[in-house]
Each structure stands twice: as C-alpha cells, then as structure tokens.
Design an enzyme around this catalytic site. Structure first.
Site, PDB file in Angstrom:
ATOM      1  N   ASN A  27       4.265   1.026 -10.986  1.00 12.73           N
ATOM      2  CA  ASN A  27       3.465   0.066 -10.229  1.00 12.73           C
ATOM      3  C   ASN A  27       1.997   0.380 -10.494  1.00 12.73           C
ATOM      4  OD1 ASN A  27       2.116  -1.410  -8.309  1.00 12.73           O
ATOM      5  ND2 ASN A  27       3.353  -0.721  -6.578  1.00 12.73           N
ATOM      6  N   ARG A 108       6.217  -3.467 -11.680  1.00  7.83           N
ATOM      7  CA  ARG A 108       5.780  -4.394 -10.649  1.00  7.83           C
ATOM      8  C   ARG A 108       4.695  -5.306 -11.250  1.00  7.83           C
ATOM      9  NH1 ARG A 108       2.633  -3.479  -5.336  1.00  7.83           N
ATOM     10  NH2 ARG A 108       2.927  -5.504  -4.377  1.00  7.83           N
ATOM     11  N   HIS A 199       2.656  -9.773  -2.316  1.00  2.00           N
ATOM     12  CA  HIS A 199       3.409  -8.804  -1.490  1.00  2.00           C
ATOM     13  C   HIS A 199       4.864  -9.210  -1.312  1.00  2.00           C
ATOM     14  CE1 HIS A 199      -0.310  -7.126   0.798  1.00  2.00           C
ATOM     15  NE2 HIS A 199      -0.017  -6.376  -0.247  1.00  2.00           N
ATOM     16  N   LEU A 228       0.815  -4.706   6.321  1.00  2.00           N
ATOM     17  CA  LEU A 228      -0.595  -4.380   6.564  1.00  2.00           C
ATOM     18  C   LEU A 228      -0.958  -3.096   5.840  1.00  2.00           C
ATOM     19  CD1 LEU A 228      -0.483  -4.976  10.445  1.00  2.00           C
ATOM     20  CD2 LEU A 228      -0.900  -6.663   8.648  1.00  2.00           C
ATOM     21  N   ASN A 230      -3.963  -1.781   2.394  1.00  2.00           N
ATOM     22  CA  ASN A 230      -5.290  -2.146   1.870  1.00  2.00           C
ATOM     23  C   ASN A 230      -5.365  -3.645   1.666  1.00  2.00           C
ATOM     24  OD1 ASN A 230      -6.729   0.261   1.712  1.00  2.00           O
ATOM     25  ND2 ASN A 230      -5.467   0.903  -0.022  1.00  2.00           N
ATOM     26  N   ARG A 260     -11.122  -7.122   1.313  1.00  3.30           N
ATOM     27  CA  ARG A 260     -11.051  -8.567   1.041  1.00  3.30           C
ATOM     28  C   ARG A 260     -11.233  -9.345   2.334  1.00  3.30           C
ATOM     29  NH1 ARG A 260      -5.456  -8.526  -2.075  1.00  3.30           N
ATOM     30  NH2 ARG A 260      -5.649  -6.273  -2.200  1.00  3.30           N
ATOM     31  N   ASP A 302     -10.981   2.398   5.252  1.00  3.23           N
ATOM     32  CA  ASP A 302      -9.832   3.275   5.521  1.00  3.23           C
ATOM     33  C   ASP A 302      -9.484   3.224   7.006  1.00  3.23           C
ATOM     34  OD1 ASP A 302      -8.073   5.361   5.994  1.00  3.23           O
ATOM     35  OD2 ASP A 302      -8.977   6.628   4.459  1.00  3.23           O
ATOM     36  N   PHE A 303      -8.251   2.830   7.312  1.00  2.17           N
ATOM     37  CA  PHE A 303      -7.905   2.622   8.713  1.00  2.17           C
ATOM     38  C   PHE A 303      -7.942   3.886   9.557  1.00  2.17           C
ATOM     39  CE2 PHE A 303      -6.784   0.004  12.107  1.00  2.17           C
ATOM     40  CZ  PHE A 303      -7.094  -1.266  11.666  1.00  2.17           C
ATOM     41  N   GLY A 352       0.561  -0.965   9.131  1.00  2.78           N
ATOM     42  CA  GLY A 352       1.659  -1.434   9.991  1.00  2.78           C
ATOM     43  C   GLY A 352       2.585  -0.309  10.417  1.00  2.78           C
ATOM     44  N   GLU A 353       2.794   0.654   9.510  1.00  4.74           N
ATOM     45  CA  GLU A 353       3.743   1.744   9.797  1.00  4.74           C
ATOM     46  C   GLU A 353       3.111   2.889  10.588  1.00  4.74           C
ATOM     47  OE1 GLU A 353       5.562   3.058   6.081  1.00  4.74           O
ATOM     48  OE2 GLU A 353       5.638   0.973   5.420  1.00  4.74           O
ATOM     49  N   GLU A 404       8.994  -0.661  -1.831  1.00  4.97           N
ATOM     50  CA  GLU A 404       8.920  -1.640  -2.926  1.00  4.97           C
ATOM     51  C   GLU A 404       9.603  -1.106  -4.181  1.00  4.97           C
ATOM     52  OE1 GLU A 404       4.801  -1.534  -1.878  1.00  4.97           O
ATOM     53  OE2 GLU A 404       4.635  -3.701  -2.168  1.00  4.97           O
TER      54      GLU A 404
HETATM   55  P1  ADP Z   1      -1.809  -0.477  -0.446  1.00  6.93           P
HETATM   56  O1  ADP Z   1      -2.078  -1.909  -0.104  1.00  6.93           O
HETATM   57  O2  ADP Z   1      -2.858   0.141  -1.306  1.00  6.93           O
HETATM   58  O3  ADP Z   1      -0.384  -0.172  -0.870  1.00  6.93           O
HETATM   59  P2  ADP Z   1      -1.107   1.095   1.883  1.00  6.93           P
HETATM   60  O4  ADP Z   1       0.074   0.322   2.329  1.00  6.93           O
HETATM   61  O5  ADP Z   1      -0.908   2.447   1.317  1.00  6.93           O
HETATM   62  O6  ADP Z   1      -2.038   0.243   0.943  1.00  6.93           O
HETATM   63  O7  ADP Z   1      -2.066   1.224   3.146  1.00  6.93           O
HETATM   64  C1  ADP Z   1      -3.345   1.781   3.064  1.00  6.93           C
HETATM   65  C2  ADP Z   1      -4.008   1.675   4.443  1.00  6.93           C
HETATM   66  O8  ADP Z   1      -3.177   2.314   5.405  1.00  6.93           O
HETATM   67  C3  ADP Z   1      -5.363   2.359   4.498  1.00  6.93           C
HETATM   68  O9  ADP Z   1      -6.241   1.616   5.308  1.00  6.93           O
HETATM   69  C4  ADP Z   1      -5.034   3.684   5.176  1.00  6.93           C
HETATM   70  O10 ADP Z   1      -6.124   4.188   5.860  1.00  6.93           O
HETATM   71  C5  ADP Z   1      -3.945   3.261   6.142  1.00  6.93           C
HETATM   72  N1  ADP Z   1      -3.104   4.403   6.507  1.00  6.93           N
HETATM   73  C6  ADP Z   1      -2.161   5.004   5.761  1.00  6.93           C
HETATM   74  N2  ADP Z   1      -1.624   6.044   6.445  1.00  6.93           N
HETATM   75  C7  ADP Z   1      -2.255   6.103   7.638  1.00  6.93           C
HETATM   76  C8  ADP Z   1      -2.164   6.938   8.788  1.00  6.93           C
HETATM   77  N3  ADP Z   1      -1.301   7.947   8.848  1.00  6.93           N
HETATM   78  N4  ADP Z   1      -2.972   6.667   9.835  1.00  6.93           N
HETATM   79  C9  ADP Z   1      -3.849   5.645   9.797  1.00  6.93           C
HETATM   80  N5  ADP Z   1      -3.992   4.819   8.744  1.00  6.93           N
HETATM   81  C10 ADP Z   1      -3.203   5.029   7.690  1.00  6.93           C
END
Ligand code: ADP
Length: 419
Positions: A27, A108, A199, A228, A230, A260, A302-303, A352-353, A404
């Site tokens: 991927n 992918r 997605h 949910l 990046n 975005r 970064d969340f 989301g997770e 995925e």
């Molecule tokens: P991509 O779209 O690149 O596959 P991911 O599904 O890996 O993205 O998600 C990335 C986002 O998830 C980032 O904003 C990151 O900060 C957030 N994230 C991942 N793990 C955690 C966590 N344990 N706590 C808070 N935010 C998280």
C-alpha cells in the site's frame, strides 16, 4: 540457554510447516509505504510494516516479524523507490521460507477512474487506466503506480501474479442520484465528472466484519461506516450496496480531514483566485495540504494533539468541534438512506478507533435520532479494542479496527484462483 534456543527453533520449524498460500500486500500512500504478508484463508498476518514520513528529515521503517518488532531510521528526504528497495531487499527477500510460499502480490490503488469497476490482474492496460485516473487522485495514484512498477520491473524474483485492488470498486453500484453532481450533464457523460468515493477497501472490510458480529447476510446489511484517519470518509450501505459516500470526484470532498478541507463552497476558490490573486496550483495545495485540522488550528494535523488540548486550547476546541459537527451532519443525513432500519454506525481508522472524545462529541449531537453513548464502554474501547459503545436503547454504534491489508489479500487470492 540451549534449551531456550531449541524451543525457539522448534517453534520456528512448526510455524514454517504451516506457511502456504501467502499474499504480499503493498500500500504505497502519498507519504508512507505499508506492507504485509498474510494468509487470506486463516487471516493470519506473518509480517507487517510501515515506512513513515517519506520526503521529511526523519524517514523511518518499523516492521514486525514473528512477534518481534524492528525499527530503522532510513535517512532524510527518502522517496518511495528507496523505501521500497529497503522493504524488498532488507525485509522481504531475507525471509526465504515466506518467499517460497508467496503466490501473489496485492496492490492497493485508490482510484480506478472511469473504466475500472473491480479488482484486476495487472497488465499494461490496467496500468494505463490507473495512469488515466491520476487527475482524480493526484496525491495517491502516482504513489500506487510507483509500487506496481518497482515490483514488476525491478524485482523479477517476485514475478508472481500482481493484482490491483481499488478503493473505488466498492462504489460501483452507487445510484446516479448519489454520484451525479448538479452541473451540466455533459461533464459526466463526456469527462466522467461524478462522485467516485475513496476508502472503499476499508468500508468494505468493515461491512464484512459487522456482518459476522451481527450474524447478518451482507445483502441485507444497513450501516453507516465512518473511516476517520488522516483522510476521513463516511459511507452509507443499504441492503449491502454503498448508496452514498462523502468523498467525491477526488478524495478532497466530505468530512474535515488532517490537512484536507472536505466540503467547501466552490466559490471560495474563485474568491481566492480573483480577489486574493492566489494561483490555482497554490489553492489546490491550500485545500489539500494546509486545510482541515491543520488549517483550522494552525498547529497540527495529528489527532493526539487535539485530544490532549481540547479543553486547554481554543484552537484545538474549534477544530474538533467543526470536525464533529460535520461528521454528525453526515451521519444524520445518511440515516435517511437506510430502508426503515439502521443496523449499526461504525467508527474505524486511526481516529475512529482511538479517540473516544470524537465519538462522544459526535453522538451527543445526534440524541434526537435516539443515539445514547455508554461513556464507560466508549472510554475503554481504543488501542485495537473493538466493541459496542452505546446503550441498549440506542441505535447500535460499534468501534471496529479496520484491516485493509486483509481485504486486499482476500481479493488478490480470489482473482488468482479464478484465473
Ligand atoms: P491514514 O489515513 O494515514 O491511514 P490513520 O488511520 O493511521 O491514517 O489515522 C491517523 C490519525 O489517527 C492521526 O490523526 C493520528 O493522530 C490519529 N491517531 C492514531 N492513533 C491514535 C491514538 N492512539 N490516539 C489519538 N489519535 C490517534
């Protein structure tokens, strides 16, 4: 000591005997390369890894093999080709037992464009179609193509069957009422301007998984799936068919994302160009790389930052509130697309997770529709844990970890078996 080594070696021998029908999944994202080796039948992942922060000062690779984690700094300004060479020569080719059992490679690909509706064995025509779709996924398809070309042209030792699995395939039966934009019809007929979605691989995996959890047939499944990360998107699935999704012609439309913008009034683009004299290339870069959570906060995409600072910094609060407001709006709109029944809403992807705050703030906006979050379940469902997070008198909301790579491996195996 010897006893210990003998134990490891006998474990390894037993493990090797079980290896068969493996798929290498690649991927290549815009700034990362994810890879895995799995057996799609027993759903086991034997090797998995990620190269992160391509084109930045500190690109590094992490991978896990036989339960052991490895990490290596690759250097500065590393591109996809360099990263792929490392993955193949230093990680993959070193595992001779795995290589012997490899039967195919699943790539992918984000956008199949106008022509491609399902997973395909890769040949020159398929490569041309992926190239033709670059304008629909300018950040993703070029990276996907690098992965395909490097494997096919540079590593004949891996000359297994190469399969492209497309995110857009999941939307092939979306009705016209959802995929048409209200612009002159000829733009769709002559130039293929329509909603394609993205997605799809993740939403498809989630839909299959929830069928198992709820013991339902795929073709009677009614769910709303929220991926949910990046990049973020939401899909409405009714009777097993995706009937609407938030990403559009490109993966720029819809929810608020890391960098975005998601939905905006198209006139903002004319305003930026005509009044502010910003060139179109720069506007594209603003909307794709400098907007979303990064643009709203001016600080981060970064969340982890937003979760930590929601109650402390106004920039964090306003960004998260816009994110959740938009998401709740989509969820409520998509409930109207369910035929009399909503089996579940699902949260997946890195945010989301892992971020209970987002789920709580979003569902609290949906109480009129009967959503009631269970705060305890919500708080404890993160870090790879899946499960129900609502009260029993609420429409069910689940957190499910996406995979995925597994869906790509299964699609690859199906296609190889068919031919
Ligand atoms: P991509 O779209 O690149 O596959 P991911 O599904 O890996 O993205 O998600 C990335 C986002 O998830 C980032 O904003 C990151 O900060 C957030 N994230 C991942 N793990 C955690 C966590 N344990 N706590 C808070 N935010 C998280």
């Amino acid at each position: 000591m010897n006893f210990c080594l003998n134990k490891i070696s006998s474990y390894y021998k037993k493990w090797i005997k079980k290896l068969k029908n493996l798929i290498f999944v690649l991927n290549c994202g815009s700034s990362s390369v994810k890879f895995a080796i799995l057996n799609p039948d027993n759903e086991k992942t034997y090797l998995s890894g990620l190269v992160e922060r391509l084109f930045l000062p500190d690109t590094y690779i992490t991978w896990k093999f036989l339960g052991t984690k490895h990490k290596k700094i690759l250097g500065s300004n590393i591109n996809h080709k360099f990263a792929l060479d490392f993955v193949i020569e230093q990680v993959l080719l070193k595992q001779k037992d795995i290589l012997k059992n490899l039967i195919g490679i699943g790539h992918r690909v984000v956008h199949g464009g106008i022509k491609i509706k399902e997973s395909m064995l890769i040949n020159d025509t398929v490569i041309k179609y992926i190239q033709d779709a670059i304008s629909f996924a300018p950040l993703h398809n070029p990276a996907n193509l690098i992965g395909i070309k490097v494997i096919i042209e540079k590593y004949p030792i891996l000359s297994k069957k190469n399969v492209a699995v497309f995110d857009t395939s999941f939307y092939k039966d979306m009705p016209k009422t959802s995929f048409l934009y209200a612009i002159p019809y000829d733009f769709y007929k002559k130039h293929g301007i329509r909603r394609y979605g993205a997605h799809g691989i993740s939403h498809h995996y989630i839909a299959r998984k929830i069928c198992i959890i709820l013991n339902k047939n795929f073709n009677s499944l009614n769910i709303i799936s929220c991926h949910l990360g990046n990049g973020s998107s939401i899909s409405a699935i009714c009777n097993g068919v995706c009937v609407d999704t938030s990403m559009g012609l490109t993966p720029l439309e819809g929810l608020v994302m890391g960098t975005r913008s998601g939905d905006i009034d198209p006139s903002i683009i004319f305003f930026m160009n005509k009044k502010l004299h910003i060139k179109f290339d720069e506007i594209e870069s603003i909307l794709t790389k400098k907007s979303g959570l990064l643009g709203l906060s001016g600080i981060s995409s970064d969340f982890r930052y937003f979760e930590k600072n929601y109650n402390l910094k106004k920039e964090a609060k306003r960004s998260v509130d816009v994110f959740c407001h938009r998401l709740a709006k989509y969820i409520s709109a998509y409930t109207t697309l369910m035929e009399n029944r909503l089996d579940a809403v699902i949260f997946t992807g890195g945010i989301g997770e892992n971020v209970p705050l987002i789920r709580e703030l979003t569902l609290s906006r949906l109480s009129l529709l009967g959503f009631r979050i269970n705060l305890k379940l919500n708080l404890s469902t993160k870090g790879g844990k899946s499960g129900l997070i609502t009260e029993l008198n609420s429409p069910p909301v689940f957190v499910i970890s996406t995979n995925e790579e597994l869906l790509i491996a299964q699609e690859t195996m199906n296609l190889i078996n068919q031919k």
